[in-house]
Scaffold this motif. Structure first.
Motif, PDB file in Angstrom:
ATOM      1  N   PHE A 179       0.881  -1.175   0.000  1.00 29.07           N
ATOM      2  CA  PHE A 179       0.000   0.000   0.000  1.00 29.07           C
ATOM      3  C   PHE A 179       0.908   1.212   0.000  1.00 29.07           C
ATOM      4  CE2 PHE A 179      -2.704   3.292   1.795  1.00 29.07           C
ATOM      5  CZ  PHE A 179      -3.881   3.099   1.093  1.00 29.07           C
ATOM      6  N   THR A 180       1.001   1.881  -1.138  1.00 32.95           N
ATOM      7  CA  THR A 180       2.029   2.905  -1.294  1.00 32.95           C
ATOM      8  C   THR A 180       1.529   4.012  -2.214  1.00 32.95           C
ATOM      9  OG1 THR A 180       4.374   3.222  -1.828  1.00 32.95           O
ATOM     10  CG2 THR A 180       3.137   1.670  -3.212  1.00 32.95           C
ATOM     11  N   GLU A 181       2.444   4.888  -2.628  1.00 36.40           N
ATOM     12  CA  GLU A 181       2.084   6.090  -3.386  1.00 36.40           C
ATOM     13  C   GLU A 181       2.934   6.221  -4.635  1.00 36.40           C
ATOM     14  OE1 GLU A 181       4.796   9.383  -1.139  1.00 36.40           O
ATOM     15  OE2 GLU A 181       3.016   8.678  -0.063  1.00 36.40           O
ATOM     16  N   ASP A 182       2.719   7.321  -5.383  1.00 37.31           N
ATOM     17  CA  ASP A 182       3.360   7.492  -6.682  1.00 37.31           C
ATOM     18  C   ASP A 182       4.885   7.447  -6.611  1.00 37.31           C
ATOM     19  OD1 ASP A 182       0.864   7.735  -7.769  1.00 37.31           O
ATOM     20  OD2 ASP A 182       0.905   9.921  -7.951  1.00 37.31           O
ATOM     21  N   GLY A 183       5.461   7.997  -5.538  1.00 41.46           N
ATOM     22  CA  GLY A 183       6.911   8.041  -5.435  1.00 41.46           C
ATOM     23  C   GLY A 183       7.556   6.673  -5.457  1.00 41.46           C
ATOM     24  N   TYR A 184       6.847   5.677  -4.983  1.00 42.98           N
ATOM     25  CA  TYR A 184       7.333   4.296  -4.978  1.00 42.98           C
ATOM     26  C   TYR A 184       7.588   3.833  -6.412  1.00 42.98           C
ATOM     27  CZ  TYR A 184       6.906  -0.816  -4.043  1.00 42.98           C
ATOM     28  OH  TYR A 184       7.087  -2.172  -3.955  1.00 42.98           O
ATOM     29  N   PHE A 185       6.677   4.171  -7.309  1.00 42.81           N
ATOM     30  CA  PHE A 185       6.794   3.729  -8.689  1.00 42.81           C
ATOM     31  C   PHE A 185       7.811   4.567  -9.459  1.00 42.81           C
ATOM     32  CE2 PHE A 185       2.742   2.483  -6.950  1.00 42.81           C
ATOM     33  CZ  PHE A 185       2.722   1.132  -7.244  1.00 42.81           C
ATOM     34  N   LYS A 186       8.014   5.816  -9.028  1.00 40.97           N
ATOM     35  CA  LYS A 186       9.114   6.598  -9.591  1.00 40.97           C
ATOM     36  C   LYS A 186      10.453   5.995  -9.211  1.00 40.97           C
ATOM     37  CE  LYS A 186       6.474  10.938  -9.629  1.00 40.97           C
ATOM     38  NZ  LYS A 186       6.320  12.285  -9.039  1.00 40.97           N
ATOM     39  N   ALA A 187      10.532   5.468  -7.985  1.00 42.23           N
ATOM     40  CA  ALA A 187      11.755   4.793  -7.551  1.00 42.23           C
ATOM     41  C   ALA A 187      12.006   3.544  -8.390  1.00 42.23           C
ATOM     42  CB  ALA A 187      11.657   4.437  -6.067  1.00 42.23           C
ATOM     43  N   ILE A 188      10.928   2.818  -8.729  1.00 40.84           N
ATOM     44  CA  ILE A 188      11.077   1.640  -9.581  1.00 40.84           C
ATOM     45  C   ILE A 188      11.632   2.039 -10.948  1.00 40.84           C
ATOM     46  CG2 ILE A 188       9.721  -0.051 -10.908  1.00 40.84           C
ATOM     47  CD1 ILE A 188       8.043  -0.488  -8.407  1.00 40.84           C
ATOM     48  N   LYS A 189      11.160   3.169 -11.486  1.00 41.41           N
ATOM     49  CA  LYS A 189      11.702   3.661 -12.753  1.00 41.41           C
ATOM     50  C   LYS A 189      13.197   3.925 -12.642  1.00 41.41           C
ATOM     51  CE  LYS A 189       7.800   6.007 -15.021  1.00 41.41           C
ATOM     52  NZ  LYS A 189       7.295   7.323 -15.461  1.00 41.41           N
ATOM     53  N   ARG A 190      13.619   4.547 -11.521  1.00 43.63           N
ATOM     54  CA  ARG A 190      15.046   4.842 -11.319  1.00 43.63           C
ATOM     55  C   ARG A 190      15.850   3.552 -11.201  1.00 43.63           C
ATOM     56  NH1 ARG A 190      13.269   8.331  -7.263  1.00 43.63           N
ATOM     57  NH2 ARG A 190      14.618   7.358  -5.696  1.00 43.63           N
ATOM     58  N   MET A 191      15.260   2.544 -10.595  1.00 39.94           N
ATOM     59  CA  MET A 191      15.959   1.260 -10.492  1.00 39.94           C
ATOM     60  C   MET A 191      16.190   0.666 -11.876  1.00 39.94           C
ATOM     61  SD  MET A 191      13.882  -0.323  -7.223  1.00 39.94           S
ATOM     62  CE  MET A 191      14.751  -1.892  -7.202  1.00 39.94           C
ATOM     63  N   GLY A 192      15.147   0.697 -12.735  1.00 39.41           N
ATOM     64  CA  GLY A 192      15.300   0.168 -14.082  1.00 39.41           C
ATOM     65  C   GLY A 192      16.332   0.933 -14.890  1.00 39.41           C
ATOM     66  N   THR A 193      16.328   2.263 -14.736  1.00 42.61           N
ATOM     67  CA  THR A 193      17.316   3.091 -15.431  1.00 42.61           C
ATOM     68  C   THR A 193      18.724   2.777 -14.935  1.00 42.61           C
ATOM     69  OG1 THR A 193      15.711   4.875 -15.725  1.00 42.61           O
ATOM     70  CG2 THR A 193      18.030   5.463 -15.925  1.00 42.61           C
ATOM     71  N   GLY A 194      18.864   2.537 -13.627  1.00 44.51           N
ATOM     72  CA  GLY A 194      20.172   2.204 -13.060  1.00 44.51           C
ATOM     73  C   GLY A 194      20.741   0.923 -13.641  1.00 44.51           C
ATOM     74  N   VAL A 195      19.872  -0.085 -13.829  1.00 42.02           N
ATOM     75  CA  VAL A 195      20.343  -1.333 -14.446  1.00 42.02           C
ATOM     76  C   VAL A 195      20.737  -1.086 -15.892  1.00 42.02           C
ATOM     77  CG1 VAL A 195      19.645  -3.664 -15.142  1.00 42.02           C
ATOM     78  CG2 VAL A 195      18.972  -2.785 -12.899  1.00 42.02           C
ATOM     79  N   THR A 196      19.937  -0.330 -16.622  1.00 36.76           N
ATOM     80  CA  THR A 196      20.255  -0.007 -18.016  1.00 36.76           C
ATOM     81  C   THR A 196      21.601   0.696 -18.127  1.00 36.76           C
ATOM     82  OG1 THR A 196      17.899   0.204 -18.558  1.00 36.76           O
ATOM     83  CG2 THR A 196      19.459   1.250 -20.060  1.00 36.76           C
ATOM     84  N   ASP A 197      21.894   1.577 -17.157  1.00 34.70           N
ATOM     85  CA  ASP A 197      23.157   2.327 -17.169  1.00 34.70           C
ATOM     86  C   ASP A 197      24.312   1.563 -16.531  1.00 34.70           C
ATOM     87  OD1 ASP A 197      21.780   4.378 -18.363  1.00 34.70           O
ATOM     88  OD2 ASP A 197      21.484   5.518 -16.506  1.00 34.70           O
ATOM     89  N   ASN A 198      24.082   0.291 -16.173  1.00 36.07           N
ATOM     90  CA  ASN A 198      25.115  -0.566 -15.576  1.00 36.07           C
ATOM     91  C   ASN A 198      25.650  -0.010 -14.265  1.00 36.07           C
ATOM     92  OD1 ASN A 198      25.108  -2.536 -17.716  1.00 36.07           O
ATOM     93  ND2 ASN A 198      26.209  -1.046 -18.976  1.00 36.07           N
ATOM     94  N   ALA A 199      24.771   0.625 -13.487  1.00 34.98           N
ATOM     95  CA  ALA A 199      25.184   1.144 -12.182  1.00 34.98           C
ATOM     96  C   ALA A 199      25.520   0.009 -11.218  1.00 34.98           C
ATOM     97  CB  ALA A 199      24.070   2.009 -11.595  1.00 34.98           C
ATOM     98  N   ALA A 200      24.870  -1.141 -11.366  1.00 30.32           N
ATOM     99  CA  ALA A 200      25.142  -2.315 -10.535  1.00 30.32           C
ATOM    100  C   ALA A 200      24.456  -3.512 -11.173  1.00 30.32           C
ATOM    101  CB  ALA A 200      24.632  -2.113  -9.108  1.00 30.32           C
ATOM    102  N   ASP A 201      24.937  -4.717 -10.826  1.00 34.76           N
ATOM    103  CA  ASP A 201      24.290  -5.929 -11.340  1.00 34.76           C
ATOM    104  C   ASP A 201      22.888  -6.095 -10.747  1.00 34.76           C
ATOM    105  OD1 ASP A 201      26.516  -6.599 -12.828  1.00 34.76           O
ATOM    106  OD2 ASP A 201      27.375  -7.876 -11.261  1.00 34.76           O
ATOM    107  N   LEU A 202      22.738  -5.690  -9.494  1.00 32.95           N
ATOM    108  CA  LEU A 202      21.467  -5.817  -8.790  1.00 32.95           C
ATOM    109  C   LEU A 202      21.183  -4.506  -8.070  1.00 32.95           C
ATOM    110  CD1 LEU A 202      19.123  -7.686  -7.735  1.00 32.95           C
ATOM    111  CD2 LEU A 202      20.592  -8.142  -5.761  1.00 32.95           C
ATOM    112  N   ILE A 203      19.978  -3.975  -8.244  1.00 31.05           N
ATOM    113  CA  ILE A 203      19.586  -2.745  -7.548  1.00 31.05           C
ATOM    114  C   ILE A 203      18.344  -3.049  -6.721  1.00 31.05           C
ATOM    115  CG2 ILE A 203      18.801  -0.366  -7.816  1.00 31.05           C
ATOM    116  CD1 ILE A 203      20.445  -0.214 -10.373  1.00 31.05           C
TER     117      ILE A 203
END
Length: 448
Positions: free
Chosen positions: A120-144
């Motif tokens: 049970f959460t809010e919009d910011g949670y899903f913005k964080a998920i977007k940042r996680m996906g972008t981080g993987v795309t940018d090779n920031a880490a193997d696992l985020i």
């Protein structure tokens, strides 16, 4: 990007409305923008993903007992991966990843986000998920992973202790994970800057597939399913997150709750009476849920949760509702209400005679255009009495129209199926010496 939603749990903390087949994430109690329309936790999460602009394919990993509930509530919005048995989150995620690779044809460099289906959460949670996906795309880490800013020291959650090092895109590196500490240790961790582990993971598909192949190396998805018990029964945190050499974290600060108890759930509900409930207007902080046909009258109560369903009746002080699980485990029996892909059923009576002969009575509702599987039973006879709607029935290959007032007798061993033209309601009486849901053998049938 692909999203994997994890759907599990028996939901005993929300007994008697939840059971093994209808766990907490499927209870349609949460308010929506439409008047008198409620949604479940899993429906809410899927809606929020879309509203956040995350238009990624969805795959739900769940057990066989929840498959129909997922299909009934999400329809074509998600694929469903069925785990042959419960073996914790690592095997579930591995199986879902093999499905994405071998069935959906996703390449190993595909970004995958795994998350629970019921926060049970809010919009910011899903913005964080977007940042996680972008981080993987940018090779920031193997696992985020997602770290959630804690609001109190809790022993219910795992913790993530971040380091001070940053990776690409402002993603923080992880110093260590701590699994469900005591409240005293949780206070120390929070003072040291630790965050709750939200159970959200982002990675490239090949990263997890390579780890999974250490246990199951299969040529096809079907072979992976057959070898599912070769995966260790272990959480994804233990097997992957805590062993990974390159782990980053995205922080989320905002509303995030686990509505897993009556106390936490009722805090988020706009309505206090559900179903056939009458009150005298003097009750205080009391929520009443009634799924039975009988009326429920409530007078002058205070700080209570009252819930009545075909599975049982609960009357509890809200502050003590967290203790339901241990007691409800002692009351476990077959689910008396289930939501299936074709509709719903409720058990309305069961009687067993001295010689072991039994009779089980259900009321079933088939949605328009839906059909049950072509099937036969070894141990029971059935009598179907149709009380509303119309449809078609097939018995041993013979098709005929049925409607209100019709009665059909199906003997053990007879092949049969049923399709609804309109909303179809009927009473089913099973008789025999062994009345179990497992007494069913399914076969293909072409209605065209």
């Amino acid at each position: 990007m692909n999203i994997i939603l994890l759907s599990g749990g028996s939901g005993t903390r929300l007994w008697p409305l939840s059971n093994d087949a209808r766990s907490k994430q499927f209870l349609k109690l949460l308010p929506t923008n439409e008047q008198d329309v409620k949604e479940s936790m899993i429906q809410r999460v899927v809606r929020q993903l879309k509203e956040a602009g995350i238009d990624a394919p969805l795959t739900v990993a769940t057990g066989a007992g929840q498959h129909d509930s997922v299909t009934a509530q999400l329809g074509e919005e998600a694929d469903v991966v069925v785990e042959p048995m419960r073996r914790d989150t690592f095997p579930a995620i591995c199986l879902a990843c093999e499905y994405l690779s071998k069935v959906k044809g996703c390449p190993d460099d595909e970004v995958v986000v795994v998350m629970p289906c019921d926060p049970f959460t809010e919009d910011g949670y899903f913005k964080a998920i977007k940042r996680m996906g972008t981080g993987v795309t940018d090779n920031a880490a193997d696992l985020i992973v997602m770290g959630i800013t804690p609001t109190y020291p809790s022993a219910k959650y795992g913790y993530i202790l971040p380091s001070h090092d940053m990776t690409t895109g402002g993603i923080v590196r992880i110093e260590r994970f701590v699994e469900k500490p005591s409240v005293a240790d949780a206070e120390k961790l929070i003072d040291a800057g630790a965050l709750w582990n939200g159970g959200v993971f982002a990675f490239r598909l090949g990263f997890v597939r390579e780890i999974g192949r250490k246990y199951v190396d299969a040529a096809t998805y079907e072979e992976t399913v057959r070898k599912f018990d070769q995966y260790p029964k272990i959480s994804f945190d233990y097997e992957v997150a805590e062993k990974a050499k390159s782990v980053g974290m995205v922080r989320f600060t905002g509303t995030w709750k686990d509505l897993g108890t009556w106390n936490t759930l009722t805090d988020e509900l706009e309505t206090k009476e559900y179903g056939n409930v009458v009150t005298d207007g003097t009750s205080e902080n009391t929520h009443v849920f009634n799924e039975l046909g009988l009326p429920l009258l409530c007078l002058g109560t205070k700080d209570l949760v009252i819930a009545a369903s075909p599975d049982g009746i609960l009357v509890s002080e809200k502050r003590k509702s967290e203790n339901i699980k241990q007691l409800a485990e002692k009351l476990k029996r077959r689910p008396m209400y289930e939501e299936r892909r074709w509709g719903t059923y409720v058990v309305i009576d069961f009687v067993e005679f001295d010689d072991g002969f039994s009779a089980l009575t259900k009321r079933l509702t088939l949605n328009p255009g839906c059909a049950i599987s072509y099937q036969r039973h070894t141990h029971r006879d059935e009598i179907w009495t149709f009380i509303d709607g119309d449809g078609e029935i097939v018995i041993d290959g013979e098709r005929q129209a049925i409607g209100r007032g019709d009665t059909v007798v199906i003997k053990k061993g007879q092949m049969h199926t049923l399709r609804a033209n309109s909303l179809l309601t009927f009473i089913e009486v099973q008789t025999g010496h062994q009345l179990v849901e497992e007494d069913i053998e399914r076969f293909p049938y072409d209605w065209e």
